[in-house]
Motif scaffolding. Structure first.
Motif, PDB file in Angstrom:
ATOM      1  N   ARG A  50      -8.285   8.998   0.299  1.00 32.17           N
ATOM      2  CA  ARG A  50      -7.450   8.341   1.037  1.00 32.17           C
ATOM      3  C   ARG A  50      -5.966   8.657   0.841  1.00 32.17           C
ATOM      4  NH1 ARG A  50     -10.298   4.224   3.781  1.00 32.17           N
ATOM      5  NH2 ARG A  50     -12.215   3.393   2.730  1.00 32.17           N
ATOM      6  N   ARG A  79       1.567   4.414  -2.932  1.00 29.82           N
ATOM      7  CA  ARG A  79       1.625   5.704  -2.904  1.00 29.82           C
ATOM      8  C   ARG A  79       3.028   6.525  -3.475  1.00 29.82           C
ATOM      9  NH1 ARG A  79      -1.510   4.001   1.595  1.00 29.82           N
ATOM     10  NH2 ARG A  79       0.075   3.666   2.999  1.00 29.82           N
ATOM     11  N   GLY A 112      -3.383   4.189   5.535  1.00 29.54           N
ATOM     12  CA  GLY A 112      -2.572   3.251   5.511  1.00 29.54           C
ATOM     13  C   GLY A 112      -2.239   2.666   6.798  1.00 29.54           C
ATOM     14  N   TYR A 164     -11.677  -6.144   5.003  1.00 25.51           N
ATOM     15  CA  TYR A 164     -12.079  -4.863   5.926  1.00 25.51           C
ATOM     16  C   TYR A 164     -13.522  -4.519   6.263  1.00 25.51           C
ATOM     17  CZ  TYR A 164      -6.853  -4.562   4.913  1.00 25.51           C
ATOM     18  OH  TYR A 164      -5.536  -4.522   5.038  1.00 25.51           O
ATOM     19  N   PHE A 204       0.911  -1.203   0.057  1.00 27.26           N
ATOM     20  CA  PHE A 204      -0.094  -0.026  -0.138  1.00 27.26           C
ATOM     21  C   PHE A 204       0.882   1.158   0.062  1.00 27.26           C
ATOM     22  CE2 PHE A 204      -3.625  -2.745   1.356  1.00 27.26           C
ATOM     23  CZ  PHE A 204      -4.563  -1.966   0.867  1.00 27.26           C
TER      24      PHE A 204
HETATM   25  P1  DGP Z   1     -11.479   2.006  -1.347  1.00 26.89           P
HETATM   26  O1  DGP Z   1     -10.900   1.473  -2.647  1.00 26.89           O
HETATM   27  O2  DGP Z   1     -11.228   3.386  -0.943  1.00 26.89           O
HETATM   28  O3  DGP Z   1     -12.627   1.307  -0.813  1.00 26.89           O
HETATM   29  O4  DGP Z   1     -10.319   1.290  -0.470  1.00 26.89           O
HETATM   30  C1  DGP Z   1      -9.999   0.009  -0.422  1.00 26.89           C
HETATM   31  C2  DGP Z   1      -9.863  -0.404   1.167  1.00 26.89           C
HETATM   32  O5  DGP Z   1      -8.520  -0.663   1.473  1.00 26.89           O
HETATM   33  C3  DGP Z   1     -10.623   0.190   2.140  1.00 26.89           C
HETATM   34  O6  DGP Z   1     -11.121  -0.704   2.951  1.00 26.89           O
HETATM   35  C4  DGP Z   1      -9.449   0.817   3.052  1.00 26.89           C
HETATM   36  C5  DGP Z   1      -8.455   0.051   2.841  1.00 26.89           C
HETATM   37  N1  DGP Z   1      -7.296   0.787   2.457  1.00 26.89           N
HETATM   38  C6  DGP Z   1      -6.906   1.877   1.663  1.00 26.89           C
HETATM   39  N2  DGP Z   1      -5.489   2.380   2.079  1.00 26.89           N
HETATM   40  C7  DGP Z   1      -4.894   1.318   2.735  1.00 26.89           C
HETATM   41  C8  DGP Z   1      -3.626   1.054   3.197  1.00 26.89           C
HETATM   42  O7  DGP Z   1      -2.787   2.058   2.883  1.00 26.89           O
HETATM   43  N3  DGP Z   1      -3.570   0.156   3.805  1.00 26.89           N
HETATM   44  C9  DGP Z   1      -4.252  -0.690   4.129  1.00 26.89           C
HETATM   45  N4  DGP Z   1      -4.161  -1.900   5.040  1.00 26.89           N
HETATM   46  N5  DGP Z   1      -5.600  -0.745   3.901  1.00 26.89           N
HETATM   47  C10 DGP Z   1      -5.843   0.367   3.188  1.00 26.89           C
END
Ligand code: DGP
Length: 210
Positions: free
Chosen positions: A97, A76, A102, A151, A72
């Motif tokens: 995000r 970035r 993260g 998650y 992750f």
């Molecule tokens: P989204 O596409 O915004 O639904 O995000 C995807 C999922 O990943 C969401 O449950 C949040 C998680 N997430 C976003 N960024 C990170 C990260 O950097 N690390 C982790 N472990 N999870 C993340």
């Protein structure tokens, strides 16, 4: 004369807070008022690293927890040259995000300290503004069921919310809490006002580092 830099604006929050809707509305409003603006989102699932993350989130693959945390972060980092280029060109970036997700998501897992989770993101461009869309778990539940991805359970989301609350104590980051329980338009107005102030002040400040 060099052009004025764009602002790095991040929206964070738990699932169902309305981040993506609000990012899109903000970009549209900025563009309509003649300010160059673009949206980015993390994870960016289009890159090679992003595809590994996407398969993990969709539960098509399993990855060891430290490994996925670093992926992750790498996702970035691989976009940093583009982020810097856009900002220098005067484009404001509205990011769905960032490093705070993260840290909040991994540190919500057992055995991960905030400190360890923050390390890989040290040195990333520091947002000029991070808006946290605040929504209680009960209000989030009223917005419908969680999806099928990893998650997406209310127990884990509550743990993530607590981690965000810890992160928001860091006064070196420009956190603004937005009440996401209001109507889409009211939330937008709040976000737009905060963003315009930030765009004006960021022009005269150097981009920082996390
Ligand atoms: P989204 O596409 O915004 O639904 O995000 C995807 C999922 O990943 C969401 O449950 C949040 C998680 N997430 C976003 N960024 C990170 C990260 O950097 N690390 C982790 N472990 N999870 C993340």
């Amino acid at each position: 004369m060099a052009c004025k830099r764009g602002a790095l604006i991040v929206l964070e929050g738990v699932d169902k807070a309305g981040k993506t809707t609000q990012c899109k509305k903000l970009v549209q409003a900025l563009q309509q008022s003649g300010r160059p603006a673009e949206m980015m989102r993390f994870p960016d699932r289009t890159t090679t690293i992003g595809q590994l993350i996407s398969a993990y989130l969709e539960k098509k693959s399993d990855l060891e927890d430290h490994t996925v945390h670093l992926l992750f972060s790498a996702n970035r980092w691989e976009l940093v040259p583009l982020i810097k280029k856009k900002l220098e060109q005067g484009t404001t970036l509205v990011v769905d995000r960032y490093a705070f997700s993260g840290v909040a998501f991994t540190s919500a897992k057992p055995g991960f300290s905030l400190d360890w989770c923050m390390k890989p993101d040290v040195g990333l461009p520091k947002p000029d503004l991070v808006m946290f869309l605040q929504l209680s778990p009960s209000e989030a539940a009223l917005r419908g069921q969680f999806g099928e991805e990893r998650y997406e359970t209310s127990v884990f989301q509550k743990a993530v919310q607590q981690k965000f609350e810890q992160l928001m104590k860091d006064r070196t980051v420009n956190w603004q809490v937005i009440d996401a329980s209001q109507s889409v338009e009211d939330v937008h107005e709040n976000i737009r006002t905060q963003s315009l102030n930030t765009i004006n002040t960021a022009q005269n400040q150097q981009l920082g580092e996390l």
